[in-house]
Design an enzyme around this catalytic site. Sequence first.
Site, PDB file in Angstrom:
ATOM      1  N   SER A 109       0.846  -1.192   0.000  1.00  0.00           N
ATOM      2  CA  SER A 109       0.000   0.000   0.000  1.00  0.00           C
ATOM      3  C   SER A 109       0.891   1.256   0.000  1.00  0.00           C
ATOM      4  CB  SER A 109      -0.962  -0.047   1.184  1.00  0.00           C
ATOM      5  OG  SER A 109      -2.009   0.880   1.018  1.00  0.00           O
ATOM      6  N   ASP A 248      -9.300  -5.629  -4.887  1.00  0.00           N
ATOM      7  CA  ASP A 248      -8.454  -4.640  -4.214  1.00  0.00           C
ATOM      8  C   ASP A 248      -8.986  -3.227  -4.374  1.00  0.00           C
ATOM      9  OD1 ASP A 248      -6.200  -3.392  -3.073  1.00  0.00           O
ATOM     10  OD2 ASP A 248      -4.812  -4.729  -4.114  1.00  0.00           O
ATOM     11  N   HIS A 275      -7.133  -6.099  -0.589  1.00  0.00           N
ATOM     12  CA  HIS A 275      -5.966  -5.242  -0.363  1.00  0.00           C
ATOM     13  C   HIS A 275      -4.866  -5.895   0.474  1.00  0.00           C
ATOM     14  CE1 HIS A 275      -4.074  -1.350  -0.612  1.00  0.00           C
ATOM     15  NE2 HIS A 275      -4.049  -1.174   0.690  1.00  0.00           N
TER      16      HIS A 275
END
Length: 298
Positions: A109, A248, A275
């Site tokens: 991320s 995601d 995610h």
Amino acid sequence: MAAPVTEGTAKFGDYQTWYRITGDLSAGKAPLVVLHGGPGCTHDYLLPLAAIAETGRAVVHYDQIGNGRSTHLRDKPPEFWTVQLFLDELKSLVDTLGIAGRYLVLGQSWGGMLAAEHATLQPPGLRGVVISNSPASLELWSAEADRLRAALPPEVEETLRAHENAGTTDSEAYRDAMRVFYDRHVCRVPWPDELSRTFAAMDEDPTVYHTMNGPSEFHVIGTLRHWSIVDRLGAITAPTLLISGEHDEATPATVKPYHDHIADVRWEILDNCSHLPQIEDTERFNTLVTEFLDTCDA
């Protein structure tokens, strides 16, 4: 036998960066440095990657400054929290651990965004990069978040918008509605303890997350809201693996610029994941990463 674990702190200016090493840094394979998300998370939710050390490769987790077990700085102004700060911290840690001559990075991320920024600098010891569930532009991210939000139950989206407009995103109603999005696009399996610990730590000190990101994954109003690396991706020369999930919040549209502009790149989209594929499908995720890292050693 399980790989040994050591913990310590590295001096970073006037502050301390906490780190955890699984395995032996002096082993033959280049160590993997793991960069957590947020900005403002902790290393905990990425601990499934520690199993990679069983292949003979040391794995370094750390809490970025302002978070977890590293120095907290609740009183710093927004302008203190910059991408450059975290780039400097990463370099300081790599230097302190004595691995600057040969190492790899995996960022998840925000950590993938930071890993990409690091790779554009072409550090001579960087052997490879894994960018996991990361957007190349936060304006792209926000546009895609709006698209995903439009598919939520109408009453959920109405609750989110009402509290965002009223500035009451710390309310229980907003958190409940936020969790509907998270259960679809952040983590689609029951939350393990390491993920709950990360969110609890963010709740205890949300300074970095609220300043740089905002109150939630899909309402980005912090100092990073205009961040983009799209026009600099051509500077990345290290072999790069992209990973994202079928569901995601980092949708294909947000990841595609990495694939389009990095010369030596491959992209894997994991079925039935969102995610956090390192939690949702740990074995598949770690196998992908391990196989890629081994090619970087070769």
